[in-house]
Design a protein around this motif. Structure first.
Motif, PDB file in Angstrom:
ATOM      1  N   ILE A 162      -4.760   6.739  10.796  1.00 12.71           N
ATOM      2  CA  ILE A 162      -3.668   7.633  11.291  1.00 12.71           C
ATOM      3  C   ILE A 162      -3.259   8.796  10.226  1.00 12.71           C
ATOM      4  CG2 ILE A 162      -2.835   6.252  13.138  1.00 12.71           C
ATOM      5  CD1 ILE A 162      -0.638   5.412  11.238  1.00 12.71           C
ATOM      6  N   SER A 163      -2.404   9.613  10.570  1.00 12.85           N
ATOM      7  CA  SER A 163      -1.923  10.385   9.551  1.00 12.85           C
ATOM      8  C   SER A 163      -0.783   9.921   9.116  1.00 12.85           C
ATOM      9  CB  SER A 163      -1.354  11.866  10.207  1.00 12.85           C
ATOM     10  OG  SER A 163      -0.189  11.785  11.236  1.00 12.85           O
ATOM     11  N   ARG A 164      -0.046  10.562   7.794  1.00 12.18           N
ATOM     12  CA  ARG A 164       1.059  10.033   7.158  1.00 12.18           C
ATOM     13  C   ARG A 164       2.235  10.059   8.053  1.00 12.18           C
ATOM     14  NH1 ARG A 164       2.743  10.048   1.600  1.00 12.18           N
ATOM     15  NH2 ARG A 164       4.835  10.346   1.331  1.00 12.18           N
ATOM     16  N   THR A 165       2.440  11.238   8.703  1.00 10.00           N
ATOM     17  CA  THR A 165       3.543  11.499   9.469  1.00 10.00           C
ATOM     18  C   THR A 165       3.593  10.194  10.630  1.00 10.00           C
ATOM     19  OG1 THR A 165       3.228  13.741   9.257  1.00 10.00           O
ATOM     20  CG2 THR A 165       4.742  13.318  11.186  1.00 10.00           C
ATOM     21  N   VAL A 166       2.360  10.059  11.365  1.00 11.32           N
ATOM     22  CA  VAL A 166       2.339   8.895  12.452  1.00 11.32           C
ATOM     23  C   VAL A 166       2.744   7.534  11.624  1.00 11.32           C
ATOM     24  CG1 VAL A 166       0.761   7.789  14.106  1.00 11.32           C
ATOM     25  CG2 VAL A 166       0.795  10.163  13.742  1.00 11.32           C
ATOM     26  N   LEU A 167       2.159   7.303  10.613  1.00 12.25           N
ATOM     27  CA  LEU A 167       2.524   6.148   9.754  1.00 12.25           C
ATOM     28  C   LEU A 167       4.165   5.970   9.544  1.00 12.25           C
ATOM     29  CD1 LEU A 167       1.273   3.668   7.961  1.00 12.25           C
ATOM     30  CD2 LEU A 167       1.976   5.162   6.148  1.00 12.25           C
ATOM     31  N   VAL A 168       4.781   7.001   9.210  1.00 12.20           N
ATOM     32  CA  VAL A 168       6.140   7.050   8.769  1.00 12.20           C
ATOM     33  C   VAL A 168       6.867   6.748  10.134  1.00 12.20           C
ATOM     34  CG1 VAL A 168       7.877   8.075   7.814  1.00 12.20           C
ATOM     35  CG2 VAL A 168       5.854   8.150   6.798  1.00 12.20           C
ATOM     36  N   MET A 169       6.413   7.387  11.225  1.00 10.52           N
ATOM     37  CA  MET A 169       7.052   7.140  12.642  1.00 10.52           C
ATOM     38  C   MET A 169       7.022   5.695  12.986  1.00 10.52           C
ATOM     39  SD  MET A 169       5.873  10.736  14.421  1.00 10.52           S
ATOM     40  CE  MET A 169       6.291   9.807  15.961  1.00 10.52           C
ATOM     41  N   ARG A 170       5.749   5.094  12.816  1.00 11.98           N
ATOM     42  CA  ARG A 170       5.765   3.620  13.264  1.00 11.98           C
ATOM     43  C   ARG A 170       6.671   2.673  12.236  1.00 11.98           C
ATOM     44  NH1 ARG A 170      -0.672   3.234  14.334  1.00 11.98           N
ATOM     45  NH2 ARG A 170      -1.025   4.604  15.860  1.00 11.98           N
ATOM     46  N   LEU A 171       6.579   3.162  10.883  1.00  8.80           N
ATOM     47  CA  LEU A 171       7.239   2.410   9.987  1.00  8.80           C
ATOM     48  C   LEU A 171       8.972   2.510  10.507  1.00  8.80           C
ATOM     49  CD1 LEU A 171       7.029   0.732   7.369  1.00  8.80           C
ATOM     50  CD2 LEU A 171       7.341   3.042   6.170  1.00  8.80           C
ATOM     51  N   ALA A 172       9.234   3.871  10.822  1.00  7.50           N
ATOM     52  CA  ALA A 172      10.884   3.936  11.280  1.00  7.50           C
ATOM     53  C   ALA A 172      10.992   3.016  12.443  1.00  7.50           C
ATOM     54  CB  ALA A 172      10.998   5.522  11.317  1.00  7.50           C
ATOM     55  N   ARG A 173      10.119   3.132  13.338  1.00  7.38           N
ATOM     56  CA  ARG A 173      10.413   2.306  14.794  1.00  7.38           C
ATOM     57  C   ARG A 173      10.694   0.908  14.339  1.00  7.38           C
ATOM     58  NH1 ARG A 173       6.932   6.155  17.448  1.00  7.38           N
ATOM     59  NH2 ARG A 173       5.043   4.692  17.184  1.00  7.38           N
ATOM     60  N   ALA A 174       9.407   0.393  13.401  1.00  8.33           N
ATOM     61  CA  ALA A 174       9.627  -0.917  13.293  1.00  8.33           C
ATOM     62  C   ALA A 174      10.815  -1.357  12.543  1.00  8.33           C
ATOM     63  CB  ALA A 174       8.460  -1.246  12.177  1.00  8.33           C
ATOM     64  N   PHE A 199       0.833  -1.236  -0.067  1.00 13.38           N
ATOM     65  CA  PHE A 199       0.287   0.004  -0.007  1.00 13.38           C
ATOM     66  C   PHE A 199       0.948   1.299  -0.036  1.00 13.38           C
ATOM     67  CE2 PHE A 199      -3.215  -2.912   1.977  1.00 13.38           C
ATOM     68  CZ  PHE A 199      -4.102  -2.723   0.942  1.00 13.38           C
ATOM     69  N   SER A 200       0.273   2.194  -0.632  1.00 11.88           N
ATOM     70  CA  SER A 200       0.948   3.647  -0.403  1.00 11.88           C
ATOM     71  C   SER A 200       0.924   4.132   0.931  1.00 11.88           C
ATOM     72  CB  SER A 200       0.332   4.563  -1.518  1.00 11.88           C
ATOM     73  OG  SER A 200      -1.084   4.997  -1.016  1.00 11.88           O
ATOM     74  N   TYR A 201       1.998   4.969   1.348  1.00 13.07           N
ATOM     75  CA  TYR A 201       1.700   5.708   2.644  1.00 13.07           C
ATOM     76  C   TYR A 201       0.280   6.254   2.832  1.00 13.07           C
ATOM     77  CZ  TYR A 201       6.672   5.296   3.093  1.00 13.07           C
ATOM     78  OH  TYR A 201       8.131   4.894   3.259  1.00 13.07           O
ATOM     79  N   ALA A 202      -0.385   6.831   1.932  1.00 14.57           N
ATOM     80  CA  ALA A 202      -1.534   7.662   2.061  1.00 14.57           C
ATOM     81  C   ALA A 202      -2.674   6.032   2.471  1.00 14.57           C
ATOM     82  CB  ALA A 202      -2.091   8.298   0.899  1.00 14.57           C
ATOM     83  N   GLN A 203      -2.548   5.164   1.544  1.00 15.05           N
ATOM     84  CA  GLN A 203      -3.450   4.109   1.683  1.00 15.05           C
ATOM     85  C   GLN A 203      -3.361   3.588   3.034  1.00 15.05           C
ATOM     86  OE1 GLN A 203      -2.438   1.924  -1.527  1.00 15.05           O
ATOM     87  NE2 GLN A 203      -4.205   2.519  -2.972  1.00 15.05           N
ATOM     88  N   ALA A 204      -2.214   3.241   3.467  1.00  8.31           N
ATOM     89  CA  ALA A 204      -2.018   2.650   4.842  1.00  8.31           C
ATOM     90  C   ALA A 204      -2.460   3.484   6.062  1.00  8.31           C
ATOM     91  CB  ALA A 204      -0.398   2.226   4.921  1.00  8.31           C
TER      92      ALA A 204
END
Lengths: 284, 184
Positions: B144-156, B133-138
Motif C-alpha cells: 500500500i502507499s505510505r498515506t494509506v499506511l498512516v491512515m490505518r495506523l491512525a485508525r488503529a 519497520f519504517s513507514y516505507a518498509q511497512a
C-alpha cells in the motif's frame, strides 16, 4: 494544525512517535505540540500504546521458538505450506504434521547413531588392514566394497532428509583447474528421478559423496561415490536383499554404490545407467 | 551469512509478529507458529532462486506471512469450519460481531483490544510498533502507499485508545535456540 512554519500534519505526529520523520521537521512538530495540549496528550497516549505492545510481546523474541526447524521440503513441507496458506484450517492437520516431524526426528536420531557406529566399524577395519593390499582388478569382487561400505551407503540414504538446494554435480562446474583424479559423479538422468541433494560422509579414501535422488513414489535412491584404493574396474555386484539391497562396483578409479528400496532388476537398470554415464564421461 | 542462519535469526521476531497478528497475545499459538514454520520452509525452499538476504529477506518473510494469514482467514470464512483459537476471522473482530463476552484478565483484555482492530489496521500497527519497520518498509510489506499506511495506523491508534497492559508471562529459565536442519 498550525505551529511554527508549515502546518503540522497528522502523519507527522505519528511519524514523531514512530521515529519516522524528517529530522528538519522534528523541532517544528515538537513546538507545535508544546502549544497544543490536546494533540500532545494524543501523542503521549500513542507512545504508551507502543510501549505496552512492545513490552507485551518481548518474551516471544527472547524466548524459545517452539519448534526445531527441520527445513526439509519433502512432502511434509509442501503439505505444511499448503495447510498454513489456508487450504485446510483444521488444527488436527497441524497436530498430525508436527507428529510426523517428531517421528522423523526420532528416526533421524537412530539413523545418526547407526551412521556413527558404521563409521567406527569402518575406521577400525581400515586400521587393521594390511598397508599394501594387492590389486584386485582381476576379480569379480571389488576391493573395498565390503559390508562396511554397504552399511555406510545405506546409512546415507536412511539419514537423508532432502534439502531444497540444487547441487551442482557436474564435473564441468569445477572449471578448468579441476582435479582429474576426482571421482566422476554421474547425473543419473533417468526419467522420474530428480536429484534431491548430496551427502558428504567420511570415506576410506577421503570423502564419500552420496547423491540422493527422489523418485515419484517418494522413495529415495542413493548413489555413493568414493575414490577407490585400488585401480581397475569391476563388475557390479549385488549385496543385501530388498528393500536394503545395493549394487556396488569400481569404475575409473572410484567405488560406486547404488542403493534404494527397489527390486533388483530396477536397481540393476539404474546401475547400468550410472555406469554408462561414467563410462561416457570425457573429462571435458 | 548463510540463508539458514538468517532464517534462524528472523524466526523469533517472525513468531512474535505472527502471534500478535493471529491471537493478540504472546503465548504459543498453533496457527501462528505453523504459519511461521511454513513461511520459513517456503523461503528456504525458494532461497536459491530468490537470492534474498538481509533487509530484503526480512521484508519477504513478513510479506509472505501477512499474505498467508489473510488467505487463511479468507479460507476459514469460506470453509465455515475454521479452527478459531482466539483468532479474529472477521474484519472487525469477533467482539465487534457481539459473539464473545468481554474478557476479564488484563492479558485477555489486551488481546481482545488488538483483535478488535480491523485486520488491516492490526497489520499496520504491529509492523510499525512491534516490528519496528519504517513507514516505507511497512507500506512495501502491505503493498500500500505510505498515506494509506498512516491512515490505518491512525485508525488503529484511535480504536485502541488506552490499551490495557497485560501481565507478561514468566520467561523460561533457559532459552533454547532454534535450529534448521543441515544435511552435509
Amino acid at each position: 494544525m498550525r505551529g511554527h512554519g508549515p502546518p503540522v500534519s497528522e502523519a507527522e505526529l505519528h511519524g514523531l512517535v514512530d521515529g519516522d520523520m524528517d529530522s528538519g521537521r522534528r523541532e517544528a512538530v515538537e513546538a507545535y505540540l508544546a502549544a497544543s495540549p490536546g494533540d500532545a496528550a494524543r501523542v503521549e497516549t500513542w507512545r504508551r500504546q507502543n510501549a505496552t505492545i512492545r513490552a507485551a510481546f518481548a518474551p516471544v523474541e527472547t524466548g524459545p521458538v517452539p519448534w526445531s526447524l527441520p527445513l526439509a521440503p519433502g512432502a511434509e513441507g509442501a503439505a505444511a505450506t499448503r495447510q498454513a496458506a489456508g487450504g485446510q484450517a483444521e488444527a488436527s492437520g497441524s497436530h498430525l504434521w508436527r507428529g510426523r516431524w517428531f517421528a522423523r526426528l526420532i528416526g533421524l536420531s537412530f539413523a545418526t547413531g547407526a551412521l556413527l557406529a558404521a563409521s567406527a566399524a569402518y575406521l577400525a577395519g581400515r586400521a587393521n588392514a594390511p598397508e599394501a593390499a594387492p590389486p584386485s582388478s582381476d576379480g569379480p569382487t571389488p576391493a573395498g566394497l565390503n559390508d562396511t561400505y554397504v552399511t555406510r551407503a545405506l546409512s546415507a540414504l536412511w539419514a537423508f532428509v532432502p534439502p531444497p538446494a540444487v547441487v551442482r554435480h557436474s564435473p564441468k562446474s569445477d572449471g578448468p583447474g579441476q582435479d582429474t583424479a576426482a571421482p566422476i559423479l554421474p547425473t543419473l538422468s533417468v526419467e522420474g528421478l530428480s536429484l534431491a541433494g548430496v551427502r558428504a560422509m567420511p570415506g576410506g579414501q577421503g570423502q564419500m559423496l552420496c547423491l540422493i535422488y527422489a523418485r515419484p513414489d517418494a522413495t529415495n535412491i542413493a548413489l555413493c561415490v568414493e575414490k577407490a584404493g585400488d585401480p581397475g574396474d569391476s563388475v557390479p555386484r549385488v549385496s543385501g536383499s530388498f528393500p536394503s539391497s545395493m549394487i556396488a562396483w569400481r569404475q575409473k578409479g572410484a567405488n560406486y554404490a547404488l542403493t534404494g528400496a527397489l527390486p533388483e532388476p530396477e536397481l540393476r537398470a539404474l546401475a547400468d545407467a550410472a555406469r554408462a554415464e561414467v563410462a561416457a564421461f570425457d573429462g571435458w | 551469512m548463510a540463508l539458514r542462519d538468517e532464517l534462524n535469526l528472523c524466526a523469533p521476531r517472525l513468531c512474535r509478529y505472527a502471534r500478535a497478528l493471529v491471537t493478540g497475545h504472546p503465548g504459543p499459538s498453533e496457527i501462528a507458529d505453523d504459519l511461521v514454520h511454513a513461511v520459513l520452509l517456503r523461503t528456504w525452499e525458494a532461497g536459491t532462486t530468490l537470492r534474498l538476504d538481509g533487509r530484503d529477506l526480512h521484508l519477504h518473510l513478513y510479506t509472505l506471512l501477512t499474505e498467508w494469514h489473510r488467505e487463511r482467514l479468507a479460507a476459514g470464512r469460506m470453509g465455515g469450519k475454521a479452527h478459531m483459537e482466539n483468532e479474529n476471522f472477521h474484519a472487525g473482530g469477533p467482539r465487534a460481531a457481539g459473539n464473545l463476552p468481554f474478557p476479564a484478565s488484563p492479558r485477555d483484555k489486551f488481546a481482545a483490544a488488538l483483535l478488535d482492530l480491523a485486520l488491516q489496521e492490526r497489520e499496520a500497527l504491529l509492523l510499525i510498533v512491534l516490528e519496528g519497520f519504517s513507514y516505507a518498509q511497512a507500506a512495501r510489506i502491505l503493498k500500500i502507499s505510505r498515506t494509506v499506511l498512516v491512515m490505518r495506523l491512525a485508525r488503529a491508534r484511535a480504536a485502541l485508545s488506552e490499551i490495557p497492559a497485560p501481565k507478561t508471562p514468566a520467561r523460561p529459565a533457559k532459552a533454547r535456540p532454534s535450529y534448521l536442519r543441515v544435511v552435509k
